[in-house]
Design a protein around this motif. Structure first.
Motif: not given
Length: 310
Positions: A87, A119, A125, A128, A147-149, A151
């Motif tokens: 990120k 972020d 995460s 999103t 990883n969207d789950k 980070y």
């Protein structure tokens, strides 16, 4: 603060060393300076000096109240030092020290510190698609391989001096909250399958950032792509104006003339190992999630112990 930003480029994440200052969050005022800056391989002499210094602090026994964990908490965060997963953002290195505020501020070896934050554009995460407020690109447009789950979430287990270290980025913001990092301190559990299992949560809280530093960072890329009304500390619904004792981090720029190079920060967290406060379901203090933020049960594909730790 409004969304009128200057465009500047930022450098990539780099290793940072932490320097002086003292902060209190989760209950400890001005203690554990040496321990907060000790390396993992710190000597017994360093630890003894830190303990003696902490014991002399008159504020050591003062514990803050826990606050709600907020709308974006997920179980199953991974044990790791670097939580960025690629990120983009201004680098931030945190050294955190956990001490027992009921026993002369002695280090709490094996305490698990868990942090999570948004972020650069205000996205968490696991959530999103939740609108961070104002005007921001979709989270998927950041170009990272995160990883969207998972980070910007993680655990570290304290060493013999009670010290943990995280490498992350300076958080962005979302309406109606000021810039912040969420924090939990766990004891009595153990590392298992890449995450932390068992035990109990002794403290749930939040860390905060000086308005001047935050507003300067938000003029930089990629933060500047999120425009809108930023909530300052004075107007935040959680921060109570107590400075370090309310979780306001002490920060030092890596390069005084170039904030894009990153920041160093630390805090000492005084806990009561017998107390328990998960922050789940607490009234007030967590902030109202954006209008389209998920509520209730987290997504079924939330991070698990089998998730990648990259």
């Amino acid at each position: 603060m409004t969304g009128n930003h200057k465009d500047k480029s930022i450098t990539r994440r780099r290793a940072l060393a932490v320097t002086g200052g003292t902060v209190a969050a989760g209950g400890l005022a001005v203690a554990g300076y040496q321990a907060a800056f000790a390396d993992t391989a710190a000597t017994a002499t360093d630890a003894a000096t830190a303990s003696a210094s902490a014991s002399e602090s008159s504020g050591c026994m003062t514990l803050m109240s826990s606050v709600t964990e907020g709308p974006y908490y997920l179980d199953g965060a991974l044990v790791r030092k670097d939580i960025t997963e690629g990120k983009s953002g201004v680098p931030l290195t945190l050294r955190l020290t956990v001490v027992d505020a009921t026993d002369g501020c002695t280090p709490v070896k094996g305490a698990a510190v868990e942090i999570w934050h948004c972020d650069a554009w205000g996205y968490y995460s696991g959530y999103t698609t939740a609108n961070p407020g104002g005007s921001a690109p979709a989270e998927s447009e950041d170009g990272s391989t995160a990883n969207d789950k998972t980070y910007l979430r993680g655990y570290q287990v304290a060493n013999a001096n009670g010290v943990v270290k995280f490498e992350t980025i300076f958080p962005g913001w979302y309406t109606p909250r000021t810039c912040h990092i969420h924090l939990k301190v766990h004891t009595g559990g153990q590392k298992e399958d890449g995450t932390y299992e068992g035990g109990k949560v002794n403290y749930t809280g939040q860390l905060f950032f000086d308005d001047g530093i935050a507003e300067e960072i938000f003029t930089l890329e990629p933060y500047s792509k999120h425009s809108g009304s930023y909530t300052t500390l004075d107007n935040d619904m959680v921060y109570d104006g107590g400075g370090a004792s309310s979780g306001l981090l002490t920060l030092k720029a890596v390069h005084k003339k170039d904030p894009s190079k990153g920041y160093k920060g630390f805090l000492t967290v005084g806990i009561d190992p017998d107390a328990e406060n998960t922050g789940a379901g607490s009234g007030g203090g967590g902030g109202t999630p954006p209008s389209d933020a998920p509520t209730g049960t987290p997504p079924s594909d939330a991070p698990s112990a089998s998730s990648s730790s990259s």
